[in-house]
Structure formats: C-alpha cells, structure tokens
Design a protein around this motif. Structure first.
Motif, PDB file in Angstrom:
ATOM      1  N   ALA A 192      12.193   5.912 -29.571  1.00  0.00           N
ATOM      2  CA  ALA A 192      11.092   5.122 -29.006  1.00  0.00           C
ATOM      3  C   ALA A 192       9.736   5.751 -29.341  1.00  0.00           C
ATOM      4  O   ALA A 192       8.801   5.048 -29.746  1.00  0.00           O
ATOM      5  CB  ALA A 192      11.260   4.984 -27.491  1.00  0.00           C
ATOM      6  N   VAL A 193       9.641   7.064 -29.188  1.00  0.00           N
ATOM      7  CA  VAL A 193       8.386   7.766 -29.503  1.00  0.00           C
ATOM      8  C   VAL A 193       8.056   7.615 -30.987  1.00  0.00           C
ATOM      9  O   VAL A 193       6.907   7.349 -31.358  1.00  0.00           O
ATOM     10  CB  VAL A 193       8.477   9.263 -29.109  1.00  0.00           C
ATOM     11  N   THR A 194       9.053   7.777 -31.834  1.00  0.00           N
ATOM     12  CA  THR A 194       8.835   7.657 -33.277  1.00  0.00           C
ATOM     13  C   THR A 194       8.441   6.233 -33.647  1.00  0.00           C
ATOM     14  O   THR A 194       7.521   6.023 -34.448  1.00  0.00           O
ATOM     15  CB  THR A 194      10.101   8.088 -34.047  1.00  0.00           C
ATOM     16  N   SER A 195       9.101   5.256 -33.066  1.00  0.00           N
ATOM     17  CA  SER A 195       8.791   3.852 -33.363  1.00  0.00           C
ATOM     18  C   SER A 195       7.377   3.490 -32.922  1.00  0.00           C
ATOM     19  O   SER A 195       6.601   2.915 -33.696  1.00  0.00           O
ATOM     20  CB  SER A 195       9.800   2.932 -32.669  1.00  0.00           C
ATOM     21  N   LEU A 196       7.049   3.832 -31.689  1.00  0.00           N
ATOM     22  CA  LEU A 196       5.715   3.528 -31.174  1.00  0.00           C
ATOM     23  C   LEU A 196       4.653   4.351 -31.896  1.00  0.00           C
ATOM     24  O   LEU A 196       3.618   3.822 -32.327  1.00  0.00           O
ATOM     25  CB  LEU A 196       5.653   3.788 -29.668  1.00  0.00           C
ATOM     26  N   GLY A 197       4.920   5.659 -32.033  1.00  0.00           N
ATOM     27  CA  GLY A 197       3.954   6.536 -32.701  1.00  0.00           C
ATOM     28  C   GLY A 197       3.705   6.134 -34.135  1.00  0.00           C
ATOM     29  O   GLY A 197       2.563   6.086 -34.591  1.00  0.00           O
ATOM     30  N   GLY A 198       4.773   5.839 -34.872  1.00  0.00           N
ATOM     31  CA  GLY A 198       4.623   5.417 -36.263  1.00  0.00           C
ATOM     32  C   GLY A 198       3.857   4.116 -36.393  1.00  0.00           C
ATOM     33  O   GLY A 198       3.031   3.956 -37.293  1.00  0.00           O
ATOM     34  N   THR A 199       4.111   3.190 -35.479  1.00  0.00           N
ATOM     35  CA  THR A 199       3.390   1.923 -35.487  1.00  0.00           C
ATOM     36  C   THR A 199       1.899   2.148 -35.231  1.00  0.00           C
ATOM     37  O   THR A 199       1.042   1.586 -35.932  1.00  0.00           O
ATOM     38  CB  THR A 199       3.979   0.966 -34.433  1.00  0.00           C
ATOM     39  N   LEU A 200       1.578   2.980 -34.245  1.00  0.00           N
ATOM     40  CA  LEU A 200       0.170   3.284 -33.965  1.00  0.00           C
ATOM     41  C   LEU A 200      -0.496   4.005 -35.133  1.00  0.00           C
ATOM     42  O   LEU A 200      -1.637   3.694 -35.503  1.00  0.00           O
ATOM     43  CB  LEU A 200       0.040   4.115 -32.691  1.00  0.00           C
ATOM     44  N   LEU A 201       0.214   4.963 -35.718  1.00  0.00           N
ATOM     45  CA  LEU A 201      -0.355   5.711 -36.837  1.00  0.00           C
ATOM     46  C   LEU A 201      -0.600   4.833 -38.058  1.00  0.00           C
ATOM     47  O   LEU A 201      -1.473   5.118 -38.869  1.00  0.00           O
ATOM     48  CB  LEU A 201       0.553   6.879 -37.219  1.00  0.00           C
ATOM     49  N   HIS A 202       0.157   3.755 -38.175  1.00  0.00           N
ATOM     50  CA  HIS A 202      -0.043   2.828 -39.293  1.00  0.00           C
ATOM     51  C   HIS A 202      -1.452   2.241 -39.276  1.00  0.00           C
ATOM     52  O   HIS A 202      -2.054   2.029 -40.325  1.00  0.00           O
ATOM     53  CB  HIS A 202       1.002   1.715 -39.233  1.00  0.00           C
ATOM     54  N   PHE A 203      -1.976   2.002 -38.089  1.00  0.00           N
ATOM     55  CA  PHE A 203      -3.273   1.337 -37.956  1.00  0.00           C
ATOM     56  C   PHE A 203      -4.422   2.271 -37.597  1.00  0.00           C
ATOM     57  O   PHE A 203      -5.582   1.893 -37.700  1.00  0.00           O
ATOM     58  CB  PHE A 203      -3.172   0.241 -36.888  1.00  0.00           C
ATOM     59  N   LEU A 204      -4.115   3.466 -37.148  1.00  0.00           N
ATOM     60  CA  LEU A 204      -5.119   4.368 -36.585  1.00  0.00           C
ATOM     61  C   LEU A 204      -6.260   4.690 -37.545  1.00  0.00           C
ATOM     62  O   LEU A 204      -7.429   4.712 -37.142  1.00  0.00           O
ATOM     63  CB  LEU A 204      -4.447   5.652 -36.100  1.00  0.00           C
ATOM     64  N   TYR A 205      -5.958   4.948 -38.797  1.00  0.00           N
ATOM     65  CA  TYR A 205      -6.989   5.283 -39.778  1.00  0.00           C
ATOM     66  C   TYR A 205      -8.036   4.169 -39.871  1.00  0.00           C
ATOM     67  O   TYR A 205      -9.238   4.420 -39.838  1.00  0.00           O
ATOM     68  CB  TYR A 205      -6.331   5.543 -41.133  1.00  0.00           C
ATOM     69  N   ASP A 206      -7.582   2.931 -39.958  1.00  0.00           N
ATOM     70  CA  ASP A 206      -8.522   1.792 -40.022  1.00  0.00           C
ATOM     71  C   ASP A 206      -9.228   1.582 -38.691  1.00  0.00           C
ATOM     72  O   ASP A 206     -10.426   1.301 -38.660  1.00  0.00           O
ATOM     73  CB  ASP A 206      -7.792   0.520 -40.437  1.00  0.00           C
ATOM     74  N   TRP A 207      -8.496   1.710 -37.586  1.00  0.00           N
ATOM     75  CA  TRP A 207      -9.103   1.523 -36.269  1.00  0.00           C
ATOM     76  C   TRP A 207     -10.236   2.512 -36.013  1.00  0.00           C
ATOM     77  O   TRP A 207     -11.184   2.199 -35.303  1.00  0.00           O
ATOM     78  CB  TRP A 207      -8.071   1.672 -35.161  1.00  0.00           C
ATOM     79  N   LEU A 208     -10.105   3.705 -36.570  1.00  0.00           N
ATOM     80  CA  LEU A 208     -11.135   4.734 -36.358  1.00  0.00           C
ATOM     81  C   LEU A 208     -12.165   4.744 -37.477  1.00  0.00           C
ATOM     82  O   LEU A 208     -12.849   5.754 -37.697  1.00  0.00           O
ATOM     83  CB  LEU A 208     -10.484   6.115 -36.216  1.00  0.00           C
ATOM     84  N   GLY A 209     -12.294   3.627 -38.176  1.00  0.00           N
ATOM     85  CA  GLY A 209     -13.325   3.499 -39.200  1.00  0.00           C
ATOM     86  C   GLY A 209     -13.094   4.390 -40.405  1.00  0.00           C
ATOM     87  O   GLY A 209     -14.045   4.899 -40.992  1.00  0.00           O
ATOM     88  N   LYS A 210     -11.838   4.581 -40.778  1.00  0.00           N
ATOM     89  CA  LYS A 210     -11.456   5.414 -41.916  1.00  0.00           C
ATOM     90  C   LYS A 210     -11.940   6.858 -41.760  1.00  0.00           C
ATOM     91  O   LYS A 210     -12.421   7.489 -42.698  1.00  0.00           O
ATOM     92  CB  LYS A 210     -11.930   4.797 -43.229  1.00  0.00           C
ATOM     93  N   ALA A 211     -11.788   7.362 -40.548  1.00  0.00           N
ATOM     94  CA  ALA A 211     -12.192   8.737 -40.233  1.00  0.00           C
ATOM     95  C   ALA A 211     -11.313   9.731 -40.993  1.00  0.00           C
ATOM     96  O   ALA A 211     -10.089   9.702 -40.884  1.00  0.00           O
ATOM     97  CB  ALA A 211     -12.096   8.990 -38.731  1.00  0.00           C
ATOM     98  N   VAL A 212     -11.939  10.612 -41.738  1.00  0.00           N
ATOM     99  CA  VAL A 212     -11.217  11.582 -42.573  1.00  0.00           C
ATOM    100  C   VAL A 212     -10.366  12.523 -41.730  1.00  0.00           C
ATOM    101  O   VAL A 212      -9.276  12.916 -42.148  1.00  0.00           O
ATOM    102  CB  VAL A 212     -12.220  12.370 -43.451  1.00  0.00           C
TER     103      VAL A 212
END
Length: 174
Positions: free
Chosen positions: A14-34
């Motif tokens: 569950a943690v891997t599924s949820l975490g991986g899903t969030l990480l898929h979008f996080l870079y774009d959500w944070l404005g491509k933060a390095v």
C-alpha cells in the motif's frame, strides 16, 4: 504487529503503491523543483518508473527494519524483493510493448502495481520460509545505497539509451 509478516507486507504494498503514484506527479506539482527530482519521476521513461518503485520500497524497508531487528536475513530479503520489482518493470514493459507495438497508459500503471505486488509476495515467501542464508546486512544495505546513488546520478547525468528515454518527448532526464 512485529510478527504479522502478511500485514506488514500488505502495508508495504500500500505504501509503495500510494508513494509511487504520488512521486509520479510530485516533480510537476512542485513546479519542476530540482531538489525533488532525485526521488520523483521527471519524465515518462522506464527508468523513472523504476524510481517510483524503488524509493517507497526502500523507505518502507527502513521503517520495517526497526521492527525486524532480530531477523538476520531482513536486508537480504528486502534487497531481493526490491531488485525483483525493479527488474519486472522493464521486463514487463518491453515485453508487452514488443508484442503489441505500443503501451497504453493504463497498461503502464498496471505494470507498476503488478511489479510491486510480485515483489512483496516474493519477500513474504522468503520471510515465511526462513530458508534464505542471511548474507551480511552491510552488503545488502551497501547495494541498496549504490542503487539509490544511481537513481540520483542518472536523474542529472542521464545515459543516452532507451531505458532512460522519455517516449513522449524523446528527451533524457531533466
């Protein structure tokens, strides 16, 4: 809770599924933060999807390790599970893509979840069987650290091979 390996592994999935899903979008959500790029998916390459599995599995393993200190084989099992999950993503993706000729997004999503599920099922079998010879935890942790370093390094210094190529843009890395 300490000995309920099935529950632990289900939580890990569950943690891997949820975490991986969030990480898929996080870079774009944070404005491509390095600063988030080393752990988040920065494009749609197979390598970046492997990263989405690796970081949540590793984080969960670290938390879980505090409850399984008496298992000499803990890190050997976790290393094997993570390696299996990481290997399954490109194997399933390129096999499916080679047979069909293209890969719809929903199939890519299924590949991620199936890879995570198989990795945790494999780990569970190893935990329950207790037949794995416990290699040095330091070696297993060292290998996991080396993999983590590669995920970080290849985010910024991306090899120009298809594993790292974004199929949508034709670019590599950031």
């Amino acid at each position: 809770m300490k000995r309920s390996i099935g529950l632990w592994q289900l939580m890990g999935f569950a943690v891997t599924s949820l975490g991986g899903t969030l990480l898929h979008f996080l870079y774009d959500w944070l404005g491509k933060a390095v600063w988030i790029a080393p752990i988040s998916g920065v494009n749609e390459s197979t390598w970046e999807h492997m990263k989405l599995l690796f970081w949540p599995m590793l984080l969960f393993a670290i938390v879980q390790s505090f409850f399984f200190r008496d298992r000499a084989d803990f890190w050997s099992i976790k290393l094997r599970g993570i390696l299996l999950g990481l290997a399954l993503i490109p194997i399933l993706f390129y096999t499916y893509n080679g047979v069909i000729g293209h890969s719809p997004d929903w199939i890519n999503i299924v590949i991620f979840f199936v890879s995570a599920a198989i990795a945790y099922i494999y780990e569970t079998r190893l935990f329950v069987s207790g037949k794995l010879y416990p290699h040095s935890p330091k070696v297993a942790i060292g290998i996991l650290a080396a993999i983590a370093l590669l995920f970080i390094l290849f985010t910024f210094a991306t090899p120009k091979i298809d594993l790292f190529k974004d199929p949508l843009t034709g670019t590599y890395g950031i």
